[in-house]
Design a protein around this motif. Structure first.
Motif, PDB file in Angstrom:
ATOM      1  N   ALA A 129       0.855  -1.352  -0.112  1.00 35.58           N
ATOM      2  CA  ALA A 129       0.030  -0.107  -0.124  1.00 35.58           C
ATOM      3  C   ALA A 129       0.995   1.205  -0.025  1.00 35.58           C
ATOM      4  O   ALA A 129       0.341   2.343  -0.423  1.00 35.58           O
ATOM      5  CB  ALA A 129      -0.787  -0.109   1.127  1.00 35.58           C
ATOM      6  N   GLU A 130       2.192   1.381   0.527  1.00 31.43           N
ATOM      7  CA  GLU A 130       2.932   2.473   0.705  1.00 31.43           C
ATOM      8  C   GLU A 130       3.396   2.791  -0.425  1.00 31.43           C
ATOM      9  O   GLU A 130       3.260   4.153  -1.161  1.00 31.43           O
ATOM     10  CB  GLU A 130       4.208   2.103   1.642  1.00 31.43           C
ATOM     11  N   TYR A 131       3.293   2.137  -1.676  1.00 32.82           N
ATOM     12  CA  TYR A 131       4.063   2.316  -2.965  1.00 32.82           C
ATOM     13  C   TYR A 131       2.545   3.158  -3.477  1.00 32.82           C
ATOM     14  O   TYR A 131       3.057   4.185  -4.149  1.00 32.82           O
ATOM     15  CB  TYR A 131       4.012   0.973  -4.045  1.00 32.82           C
ATOM     16  N   TYR A 132       1.783   2.562  -3.497  1.00 36.55           N
ATOM     17  CA  TYR A 132       0.420   3.541  -4.159  1.00 36.55           C
ATOM     18  C   TYR A 132       0.476   4.865  -3.575  1.00 36.55           C
ATOM     19  O   TYR A 132       0.066   5.902  -4.293  1.00 36.55           O
ATOM     20  CB  TYR A 132      -0.949   2.713  -3.627  1.00 36.55           C
ATOM     21  N   HIS A 133       0.424   4.919  -2.082  1.00 35.86           N
ATOM     22  CA  HIS A 133       0.365   6.318  -1.395  1.00 35.86           C
ATOM     23  C   HIS A 133       1.447   7.321  -1.782  1.00 35.86           C
ATOM     24  O   HIS A 133       1.370   8.286  -1.778  1.00 35.86           O
ATOM     25  CB  HIS A 133       0.206   5.967   0.096  1.00 35.86           C
ATOM     26  N   LYS A 134       2.834   6.592  -1.826  1.00 37.88           N
ATOM     27  CA  LYS A 134       3.812   7.518  -2.056  1.00 37.88           C
ATOM     28  C   LYS A 134       3.636   7.993  -3.768  1.00 37.88           C
ATOM     29  O   LYS A 134       4.379   9.232  -3.875  1.00 37.88           O
ATOM     30  CB  LYS A 134       5.083   6.687  -1.909  1.00 37.88           C
ATOM     31  N   ALA A 136       1.054   8.517  -5.221  1.00 36.47           N
ATOM     32  CA  ALA A 136       0.199   9.694  -5.089  1.00 36.47           C
ATOM     33  C   ALA A 136       0.645  11.094  -4.694  1.00 36.47           C
ATOM     34  O   ALA A 136       0.621  11.799  -5.202  1.00 36.47           O
ATOM     35  CB  ALA A 136      -1.102   9.348  -4.493  1.00 36.47           C
ATOM     36  N   ASP A 137       1.606  10.725  -3.567  1.00 32.48           N
ATOM     37  CA  ASP A 137       2.065  12.078  -3.029  1.00 32.48           C
ATOM     38  C   ASP A 137       3.269  12.968  -3.650  1.00 32.48           C
ATOM     39  O   ASP A 137       3.299  13.862  -3.923  1.00 32.48           O
ATOM     40  CB  ASP A 137       2.805  11.629  -1.744  1.00 32.48           C
ATOM     41  N   ALA A 138       3.993  12.065  -4.522  1.00 36.61           N
ATOM     42  CA  ALA A 138       5.074  12.468  -5.516  1.00 36.61           C
ATOM     43  C   ALA A 138       4.220  13.019  -6.770  1.00 36.61           C
ATOM     44  O   ALA A 138       5.038  13.985  -7.301  1.00 36.61           O
ATOM     45  CB  ALA A 138       5.876  11.384  -5.889  1.00 36.61           C
ATOM     46  N   LEU A 139       3.212  12.804  -7.199  1.00 32.61           N
ATOM     47  CA  LEU A 139       2.691  13.250  -8.169  1.00 32.61           C
ATOM     48  C   LEU A 139       1.234  13.610  -8.092  1.00 32.61           C
ATOM     49  O   LEU A 139      -0.043  13.159  -8.485  1.00 32.61           O
ATOM     50  CB  LEU A 139       2.412  12.253  -9.443  1.00 32.61           C
ATOM     51  N   PRO A 140       0.973  14.862  -7.090  1.00 28.21           N
ATOM     52  CA  PRO A 140      -0.179  15.346  -6.705  1.00 28.21           C
ATOM     53  C   PRO A 140      -1.396  15.707  -7.948  1.00 28.21           C
ATOM     54  O   PRO A 140      -2.532  15.783  -7.651  1.00 28.21           O
ATOM     55  CB  PRO A 140       0.245  16.505  -5.939  1.00 28.21           C
ATOM     56  N   GLN A 141      -0.912  15.883  -9.112  1.00 26.55           N
ATOM     57  CA  GLN A 141      -1.779  16.473 -10.237  1.00 26.55           C
ATOM     58  C   GLN A 141      -2.303  15.319 -11.007  1.00 26.55           C
ATOM     59  O   GLN A 141      -3.001  15.514 -11.869  1.00 26.55           O
ATOM     60  CB  GLN A 141      -0.780  17.408 -11.072  1.00 26.55           C
ATOM     61  N   VAL A 142      -1.790  14.073 -10.747  1.00 24.55           N
ATOM     62  CA  VAL A 142      -2.053  12.711 -11.540  1.00 24.55           C
ATOM     63  C   VAL A 142      -3.309  12.063 -10.680  1.00 24.55           C
ATOM     64  O   VAL A 142      -3.468  11.940  -9.364  1.00 24.55           O
ATOM     65  CB  VAL A 142      -1.085  11.725 -11.511  1.00 24.55           C
ATOM     66  N   ILE A 144      -4.897   8.819 -10.062  1.00 23.75           N
ATOM     67  CA  ILE A 144      -4.308   7.369 -10.051  1.00 23.75           C
ATOM     68  C   ILE A 144      -5.804   6.485  -9.795  1.00 23.75           C
ATOM     69  O   ILE A 144      -6.421   6.799  -9.128  1.00 23.75           O
ATOM     70  CB  ILE A 144      -3.254   7.308  -9.091  1.00 23.75           C
ATOM     71  N   GLU A 145      -5.952   5.728 -10.877  1.00 24.01           N
ATOM     72  CA  GLU A 145      -6.959   4.887 -10.759  1.00 24.01           C
ATOM     73  C   GLU A 145      -6.670   3.399 -11.090  1.00 24.01           C
ATOM     74  O   GLU A 145      -5.900   2.831 -11.846  1.00 24.01           O
ATOM     75  CB  GLU A 145      -8.000   5.314 -12.006  1.00 24.01           C
ATOM     76  N   PRO A 146      -7.396   2.529 -10.149  1.00 28.02           N
ATOM     77  CA  PRO A 146      -6.976   1.014 -10.467  1.00 28.02           C
ATOM     78  C   PRO A 146      -7.527   0.472 -11.801  1.00 28.02           C
ATOM     79  O   PRO A 146      -8.637   0.908 -12.424  1.00 28.02           O
ATOM     80  CB  PRO A 146      -7.731   0.353  -9.307  1.00 28.02           C
ATOM     81  N   ALA A 147      -6.630  -0.219 -12.676  1.00 32.54           N
ATOM     82  CA  ALA A 147      -6.888  -0.473 -13.915  1.00 32.54           C
ATOM     83  C   ALA A 147      -6.683  -1.770 -14.118  1.00 32.54           C
ATOM     84  O   ALA A 147      -5.964  -2.282 -15.143  1.00 32.54           O
ATOM     85  CB  ALA A 147      -6.107   0.318 -15.100  1.00 32.54           C
ATOM     86  N   ASN A 148      -6.924  -2.876 -13.152  1.00 38.29           N
ATOM     87  CA  ASN A 148      -6.337  -4.072 -13.111  1.00 38.29           C
ATOM     88  C   ASN A 148      -6.946  -5.210 -14.324  1.00 38.29           C
ATOM     89  O   ASN A 148      -6.254  -5.715 -15.043  1.00 38.29           O
ATOM     90  CB  ASN A 148      -6.505  -4.933 -11.821  1.00 38.29           C
ATOM     91  N   ASP A 149      -8.210  -4.722 -14.313  1.00 36.35           N
ATOM     92  CA  ASP A 149      -8.816  -5.257 -15.553  1.00 36.35           C
ATOM     93  C   ASP A 149      -8.391  -5.349 -16.870  1.00 36.35           C
ATOM     94  O   ASP A 149      -8.717  -6.053 -17.744  1.00 36.35           O
ATOM     95  CB  ASP A 149     -10.560  -4.956 -15.394  1.00 36.35           C
ATOM     96  N   LEU A 150      -7.673  -4.159 -17.150  1.00 34.46           N
ATOM     97  CA  LEU A 150      -7.267  -3.770 -18.570  1.00 34.46           C
ATOM     98  C   LEU A 150      -6.284  -4.846 -18.888  1.00 34.46           C
ATOM     99  O   LEU A 150      -6.446  -5.230 -20.145  1.00 34.46           O
ATOM    100  CB  LEU A 150      -6.839  -2.344 -18.363  1.00 34.46           C
ATOM    101  N   LEU A 151      -5.331  -5.331 -18.138  1.00 36.76           N
ATOM    102  CA  LEU A 151      -4.663  -6.389 -18.478  1.00 36.76           C
ATOM    103  C   LEU A 151      -5.076  -7.586 -18.035  1.00 36.76           C
ATOM    104  O   LEU A 151      -4.979  -8.600 -18.698  1.00 36.76           O
ATOM    105  CB  LEU A 151      -3.126  -5.956 -17.794  1.00 36.76           C
ATOM    106  N   GLU A 152      -5.775  -7.946 -17.064  1.00 40.84           N
ATOM    107  CA  GLU A 152      -6.552  -9.266 -16.790  1.00 40.84           C
ATOM    108  C   GLU A 152      -7.120  -9.388 -17.893  1.00 40.84           C
ATOM    109  O   GLU A 152      -7.353 -10.859 -18.109  1.00 40.84           O
ATOM    110  CB  GLU A 152      -7.022  -8.987 -15.474  1.00 40.84           C
ATOM    111  N   SER A 153      -8.137  -8.787 -18.524  1.00 43.37           N
ATOM    112  CA  SER A 153      -9.074  -9.199 -19.415  1.00 43.37           C
ATOM    113  C   SER A 153      -8.117  -9.770 -20.816  1.00 43.37           C
ATOM    114  O   SER A 153      -8.744 -10.729 -21.314  1.00 43.37           O
ATOM    115  CB  SER A 153      -9.937  -8.108 -19.842  1.00 43.37           C
ATOM    116  N   GLN A 154      -7.270  -9.003 -21.072  1.00 42.57           N
ATOM    117  CA  GLN A 154      -6.191  -9.518 -22.352  1.00 42.57           C
ATOM    118  C   GLN A 154      -5.749 -10.793 -21.921  1.00 42.57           C
ATOM    119  O   GLN A 154      -5.729 -11.735 -22.682  1.00 42.57           O
ATOM    120  CB  GLN A 154      -5.313  -8.571 -22.499  1.00 42.57           C
TER     121      GLN A 154
END
Length: 372
Positions: A129-134, A136-142, A144-154
């Motif tokens: 979880a720390e990767y996800y939060h760090k 987001a903290d480093a790129l405040p203008q981005v 960030i949205e989960p997109a697991n299904d984009l690769l899992e479906s392929q």
């Protein structure tokens, strides 16, 4: 089939191209895909053919993890802490191989102009979880949205080359299963059964075997620890083996059950029931039809239907299990392992790998289900 039969460069190029198209349809400016050692290599391996060889340690540095940045309008960047094999990686013009995954990842995103906009993340379930939060903290203008299904479906739909690799992987599993069942005799140990499976499969061309599970006794629990013990086999014991490994980066996961010596009438009834339930579950599977399983009872035993996709990872989409509707499509490859639970004998399963075709189901395992 040769041990090192690779997928072709063009297949990876098509994966990147398709991923960018799906990203654009979803409105993403970029995608970050994460993977980790050992059994969650799928996303990064799918896009680049990079496999991680360093275990998960020092999570704040990212060892044991890898990532790939896929911008919508430029070439991907591989983030591979401690290095990679350039001759084996496809579709990558640039790689960062420092000693801190997040530092390199943030730098790559900035260099690719992804400091703002929408960023999809695939592999949120394999990173701390720390990767996800760090990130987001480093790129405040981005955003960030989960997109697991984009690769899992392929990844759920295998290409002809992937199916060929999975066929060979399953053949290697058959060799290991047959060797392990032949090693079952009174006085042998669980270690003997495990080593017979490992040796035969490696001789047949397996790349890597991370896990073998062996259990024996009058009543069996297949989830004990350690997974293999220095425990002797006694006459009349049931013996269960679950066998997992890879060939050419693609997995096998199969199991068989037998008995030491001649089975009793009660044991034979139970063993035949395992075969019957496996065949029943395979027979129920149909392409293009929504399926949803639930607990059921048969011969005064509880049946828990279960199956999972297999490919770059041992367990991946699609999941064929309790309370989870799924519609199967041609070229999905699934390990089917319904569990039969008996008060007298425990819970066991026979596990086969199947290919969904246009017209039905093809069982890839060729070894017998009856080793008694």
């Amino acid at each position: 089939m040769p041990r090192s039969m690779p997928l072709k460069k063009e297949e990876f190029e098509q994966r990147i191209k398709r991923t960018k198209r799906l990203m654009t349809e979803r409105g993403f400016d970029g995608l970050v895909a994460f993977s980790c050692y050992q059994e969650r290599q799928g996303h990064v391996a799918y896009l680049t053919n990079h496999f991680i060889s360093f275990p998960n340690v020092m999570s704040h540095m990212g060892f044991g993890h890898a990532a790939v940045v896929v911008p919508s309008n430029s070439a991907p960047v591989l983030i591979a802490p401690m290095g990679y094999e350039p001759e084996k990686v496809y579709g990558i013009d640039e790689a960062k191989t420092g000693f801190n995954l997040l530092t390199d990842l943030i730098a790559a995103l900035q260099e690719k102009g992804l400091e703002k906009g929408r960023l999809g993340v695939a592999g949120t379930d394999v990173i701390p979880a720390e990767y996800y939060h760090k990130l987001a903290d480093a790129l405040p203008q981005v955003k960030i949205e989960p997109a697991n299904d984009l690769l899992e479906s392929q990844r759920a739909i295998k290409s002809p080359a992937e199916v060929a690799l999975l066929r060979e992987a399953t053949h290697i599993a058959d060799v290991g299963l047959e060797a392990s069942m032949k090693a079952v005799h009174e006085g042998a140990s669980q270690f003997d059964i495990e080593l017979a499976a490992r040796r035969a499969a490696l001789d047949a061309g397996a790349d890597f075997i991370p896990r073998v599970r062996v259990a024996n006794g009058k009543t069996i629990s297949t989830l004990g620890w350690p997974m293999v013990k220095d425990r002797k086999l006694n006459k009349g014991d049931l013996v269960y083996l679950d066998f997992i490994g890879w060939y050419g980066g693609y997995g096998f996961d199969n199991s068989r059950v037998t008995v030491v010596g001649k089975p009793s009438g009660q044991q034979r009834n139970f063993l035949e029931h395992l075969v019957e339930v496996t065949e029943w579950m395979i027979d129920v599977l149909k392409p293009g039809k929504e399926i949803e399983f639930c607990y059921t009872e048969s011969r005064a035993r509880t049946i828990m239907p279960f199956g999972h996709g297999i490919g770059l990872e041992i367990c991946e989409n699609p999941w064929v299990t309790l309370g989870r509707p799924v519609t199967l499509e041609p070229n999905m490859v699934i390990s089917i392992e319904p569990i039969v639970i008996s008060r007298e004998m425990g819970g066991m399963n026979i596990e086969d790998t199947v290919l969904v075709t246009e017209s039905g189901i093809e069982v890839l395992n060729q070894c017998t289900r009856r080793f008694w």
